[in-house]
Design a protein around this motif. Structure first.
Motif, PDB file in Angstrom:
ATOM      1  N   GLU A   9      -0.910  -5.228  -3.264  1.00 46.98           N
ATOM      2  CA  GLU A   9      -1.498  -4.986  -4.580  1.00 46.98           C
ATOM      3  C   GLU A   9      -2.473  -3.818  -4.457  1.00 46.98           C
ATOM      4  N   PHE A  10      -2.130  -2.697  -5.074  1.00 47.68           N
ATOM      5  CA  PHE A  10      -2.868  -1.451  -4.847  1.00 47.68           C
ATOM      6  C   PHE A  10      -4.348  -1.582  -5.176  1.00 47.68           C
ATOM      7  N   MET A  11      -4.674  -2.106  -6.351  1.00 48.05           N
ATOM      8  CA  MET A  11      -6.077  -2.162  -6.775  1.00 48.05           C
ATOM      9  C   MET A  11      -6.896  -3.103  -5.891  1.00 48.05           C
ATOM     10  N   LEU A  12      -6.297  -4.234  -5.518  1.00 46.21           N
ATOM     11  CA  LEU A  12      -7.006  -5.170  -4.646  1.00 46.21           C
ATOM     12  C   LEU A  12      -7.222  -4.551  -3.273  1.00 46.21           C
ATOM     13  N   ALA A  13      -6.179  -3.908  -2.745  1.00 41.28           N
ATOM     14  CA  ALA A  13      -6.292  -3.274  -1.428  1.00 41.28           C
ATOM     15  C   ALA A  13      -7.362  -2.191  -1.445  1.00 41.28           C
ATOM     16  N   ARG A  14      -7.402  -1.417  -2.521  1.00 45.22           N
ATOM     17  CA  ARG A  14      -8.400  -0.354  -2.637  1.00 45.22           C
ATOM     18  C   ARG A  14      -9.813  -0.941  -2.675  1.00 45.22           C
ATOM     19  N   SER A  15      -9.978  -2.037  -3.421  1.00 43.03           N
ATOM     20  CA  SER A  15     -11.295  -2.670  -3.531  1.00 43.03           C
ATOM     21  C   SER A  15     -11.750  -3.221  -2.178  1.00 43.03           C
ATOM     22  N   ILE A  16     -10.840  -3.898  -1.477  1.00 44.87           N
ATOM     23  CA  ILE A  16     -11.180  -4.468  -0.172  1.00 44.87           C
ATOM     24  C   ILE A  16     -11.527  -3.356   0.806  1.00 44.87           C
ATOM     25  N   ARG A  17     -10.690  -2.312   0.831  1.00 44.36           N
ATOM     26  CA  ARG A  17     -10.899  -1.213   1.778  1.00 44.36           C
ATOM     27  C   ARG A  17     -12.227  -0.506   1.503  1.00 44.36           C
ATOM     28  N   THR A  18     -12.500  -0.215   0.242  1.00 44.99           N
ATOM     29  CA  THR A  18     -13.741   0.469  -0.122  1.00 44.99           C
ATOM     30  C   THR A  18     -14.962  -0.361   0.260  1.00 44.99           C
ATOM     31  N   LEU A  26     -13.931   0.172  10.007  1.00 45.61           N
ATOM     32  CA  LEU A  26     -12.774   1.049   9.866  1.00 45.61           C
ATOM     33  C   LEU A  26     -11.621   0.197   9.347  1.00 45.61           C
ATOM     34  N   VAL A  27     -10.865   0.704   8.384  1.00 45.69           N
ATOM     35  CA  VAL A  27      -9.807  -0.096   7.777  1.00 45.69           C
ATOM     36  C   VAL A  27      -8.487   0.669   7.780  1.00 45.69           C
ATOM     37  N   ASP A  28      -7.474   0.082   8.423  1.00 45.82           N
ATOM     38  CA  ASP A  28      -6.115   0.615   8.364  1.00 45.82           C
ATOM     39  C   ASP A  28      -5.338  -0.240   7.380  1.00 45.82           C
ATOM     40  N   HIS A  29      -4.909   0.357   6.260  1.00 47.51           N
ATOM     41  CA  HIS A  29      -4.243  -0.410   5.208  1.00 47.51           C
ATOM     42  C   HIS A  29      -2.734  -0.173   5.220  1.00 47.51           C
ATOM     43  N   TYR A  30      -1.975  -1.252   5.090  1.00 44.10           N
ATOM     44  CA  TYR A  30      -0.515  -1.180   4.990  1.00 44.10           C
ATOM     45  C   TYR A  30      -0.073  -2.074   3.844  1.00 44.10           C
ATOM     46  N   ASP A  31       0.988  -1.641   3.131  1.00 46.51           N
ATOM     47  CA  ASP A  31       1.434  -2.423   1.982  1.00 46.51           C
ATOM     48  C   ASP A  31       2.739  -3.173   2.242  1.00 46.51           C
ATOM     49  N   ASN A  32       3.227  -3.130   3.494  1.00 43.99           N
ATOM     50  CA  ASN A  32       4.413  -3.922   3.830  1.00 43.99           C
ATOM     51  C   ASN A  32       4.352  -4.368   5.285  1.00 43.99           C
ATOM     52  N   GLY A  33       4.976  -5.519   5.561  1.00 43.84           N
ATOM     53  CA  GLY A  33       4.894  -6.102   6.889  1.00 43.84           C
ATOM     54  C   GLY A  33       5.639  -5.348   7.958  1.00 43.84           C
ATOM     55  N   GLN A  34       6.667  -4.606   7.562  1.00 41.26           N
ATOM     56  CA  GLN A  34       7.439  -3.851   8.553  1.00 41.26           C
ATOM     57  C   GLN A  34       6.555  -2.837   9.270  1.00 41.26           C
TER      58      GLN A  34
END
Length: 226
Positions: A9-18, A26-34
């Motif tokens: 979820e883009f907005m949630l991921a952005r909020s968590i990362r920010t 330091l945050v490495d974000h990925y949007d899929n398990g692969q």
């Protein structure tokens, strides 16, 4: 800490990362398990935050692999699922905590801190906070400072952020996009501005630790040891 976040979820991921960046992580974000399964083969993180329902490969499958490879590293599963079976599976697969969506970011921060304190004695046994970059350069992961022959090196806040990015990804090429995402949080930034920042840091270093890989980006490698 270096945290891996799996959330599609883009907005949630952005909020968590920010939020986590503001807390000094330091945050490495990925949007899929692969992608996560590919990354963990060559990179270790200090903490894992995994959503259950993600594209290609789900968070629970990633959790099983991560728990086997890094059993002492804290892992939080986040999900909108409230089914007790999902919660039971998450804990049986090795998660340290389970956080139901929606949640307050402060609550996430509290849980991260609590689990980190619990895991620290185990992690400290195998993880030296000092990274030796060369005979003269060391980086301390606890205070995020660079030392040359034991003396703290002076850089601006943004320059230090760049150094942290490189040290956290030793031996890997950092593209303009990866630098833009970490330093400027993805804001539209000219390549010339990124190049200028990298050049300033390289000019201040007393050794050629950061190299330009023409057409690809930049890479930091450990220097020569004698």
């Amino acid at each position: 800490m270096k945290i891996l976040l799996l959330e599609d979820e883009f907005m949630l991921a952005r909020s968590i990362r920010t939020y986590l960046l503001s807390r000094g992580h330091l945050v490495d974000h990925y949007d899929n398990g692969q992608e996560v399964l590919e990354v963990i083969e060559s990179q270790a993180h200090d903490f894992y935050i995994l959503d259950i329902n993600t594209p290609l490969i789900g968070g629970l499958e990633c959790l099983k692999v991560i728990a086997e490879k890094y059993p002492d590293t804290p892992k939080i599963i986040i999900s909108a699922y409230h089914d007790v079976d999902y919660i039971s599976d998450a804990f049986s697969f090795g998660c340290s905590d389970y956080l139901k969506k929606p949640f307050n970011l402060k609550e996430l921060d509290i849980r991260i801190h609590h689990l980190t304190v619990q895991a620290k004695p185990k992690i400290e046994q195998v993880n030296d906070p000092i990274i030796h970059l060369s005979n003269h350069y060391t980086f301390n992961k606890e205070n995020y400072l660079l030392y040359h022959d034991g003396k703290v090196q002076q850089f601006t806040k943004r320059e230090y952020s760049l150094i942290i990015l490189f040290v956290s990804n030793l031996g890997q090429i950092m593209t303009d996009e990866s630098i833009r995402s970490f330093i400027w949080d993805g804001e539209d930034t000219e390549s010339s501005t990124i190049r200028s920042l990298v050049n300033r840091v390289r000019a201040k270093l007393k050794e050629d630790l950061i190299q330009n890989i023409r057409g690809f980006g930049y890479i930091m490698k450990r220097g020569d040891f004698v």
